[in-house]
Design an enzyme around this catalytic site. Structure first.
Site, PDB file in Angstrom:
ATOM      1  CE  LYS A  22       0.710   1.139   4.614  1.00  0.00           C
ATOM      2  NZ  LYS A  22       1.458   2.296   5.095  1.00  0.00           N
ATOM      3  CB  VAL A 106      11.955  -5.270   4.820  1.00  0.00           C
ATOM      4  CG1 VAL A 106      11.763  -5.461   6.312  1.00  0.00           C
ATOM      5  CG2 VAL A 106      11.715  -6.572   4.072  1.00  0.00           C
ATOM      6  CB  SER A 115       0.387  -6.992   2.742  1.00  0.00           C
ATOM      7  OG  SER A 115      -0.391  -7.408   1.657  1.00  0.00           O
ATOM      8  CG  ASP A 147      -0.413  -0.589   8.602  1.00  0.00           C
ATOM      9  OD1 ASP A 147      -1.211   0.287   8.969  1.00  0.00           O
ATOM     10  OD2 ASP A 147       0.754  -0.351   8.227  1.00  0.00           O
TER      11      ASP A 147
END
Ligand code: C5P
Length: 311
Positions: A22, A106, A115, A147
């Site tokens: 994202k 990362v 995710s 997240d």
């Protein structure tokens, strides 16, 4: 609890999906909370840069997570913790062998670990034949990372709270982003710790509506903001340096995603995006660039059905 979620759906022998990254088109930090987090609001879009996540059940009945980046293999991986938490919730053994092919930088503010965690939860649901909704998976994931729930709401969404309250929100615009990843990962807690309220510009109440209705990359870049950007630059001089250099060479406007360090610029035209990415690549520094479609996601979970003799 457990009986209702078991065996209502057919289980599979193997399952695979893509875990999209994202970018934060807007990120407002409202202020610190008593639980150590910060209250935020953010308009987030999925981008077509994804880790590949592949899972099978595990004869040993335990969870194993392997990644092509060895530093991310093992029980510390959020995907591993998510699988164990879901198994505990559903009352099953955490029978999983998960392989992750890492493509998302990362510590880049692109939600790669979260995710992967969301992808692992969806894969486990399929492998274990659990009848649980995305909403339930998202709340299991929210306990492990703010997240994670967002990745059940791609292609685009508005998040609030500490990031775990998510509302899907369509955008009118589709186009391209050049991503610029300038080396080292940045620590999210450190960025939040060094955030300063006085560095955050005022914002109109209709910001998210304007983002949702924007029709061009230029309009979106003008609306974009990230209250964490000054803190990211304090924590990572490398990111600050590349950001200034991009602007100095007239390649802006550039925005940092989330708590950094990846930066992005949106484009309506893919050729223009590719040209800018090529210029940055030609600097010959340790900078990775990608041209990706925006918004993107979600990816389906593809599975191979269990055959007689499989377990
Ligand atoms: O939820 P997550 O594990 O990603 O958060 C990592 C750390 O980042 C938190 O422990 C907190 O220090 C900081 N954070 C924050 N406010 C948020 C999200 C994260 O202060 N909304």
């Amino acid at each position: 609890m457990t009986e209702s979620v078991l065996e209502a759906a057919p289980s599979a022998a193997s399952a695979a999906t893509k875990a999209f990254a994202k970018i934060n088109l807007t990120l407002q930090v409202i202020g610190p909370r008593s639980d150590g987090y910060h209250e935020i609001r953010s308009f987030v879009a999925g981008v077509d840069l994804a880790d590949e996540v592949y899972g099978t059940t595990n004869v040993a009945g335990t969870a194993e997570v392997c990644c092509d980046d060895p530093s991310l293999s093992g029980p510390g991986n959020l995907a591993h913790r998510a699988a164990v938490r879901l198994a505990d919730f559903a009352g099953v053994s955490p029978s999983l062998r998960l392989q992750i092919r890492k493509r998302i930088p990362v510590g880049g503010g692109m939600g790669g670990g979260s995710s992967d965690g969301a992808a692992a939860l969806r894969i486990c649901r399929t492998l274990w034949g659990l009848d649980v909704s995305d909403g339930v998976l998202a709340s299991v994931g929210a306990e492990l990372g703010s997240d994670v729930p967002l990745f059940f709401h791609l292609p685009s969404a508005v998040v609030s709270g500490r990031g775990e309250i998510v509302e899907s929100r369509r955008m009118c615009w589709t186009g391209w982003a050049v991503l610029v990843a300038a080396g080292s990962s940045v620590s999210t807690p450190e960025v939040y710790r060094t955030w300063r309220r006085e560095e955050c510009p005022e914002v109109g109440l209709d910001l998210e509506d304007r983002v949702a209705n924007a029709r061009s990359a230029a309009e979106l870049m003008a609306l974009s903001r990230n209250d964490l950007e000054p803190a990211v630059f304090r924590v990572s001089s490398e990111t600050a340096g590349v950001f200034s250099e991009l602007n100095r060479r007239g390649l802006g406007p550039i925005r940092v995603s989330g708590a950094g360090s990846v930066m992005y610029r949106l484009f309506d035209d893919i050729d223009e995006a590719r040209a800018v990415a090529a210029i940055v690549r030609d600097w010959g520094m340790n900078i990775r660039t990608e041209v990706v479609a925006v918004p993107a996601g979600p990816a389906p979970v593809l599975c191979k059905e269990r055959m007689n003799g499989d377990y």
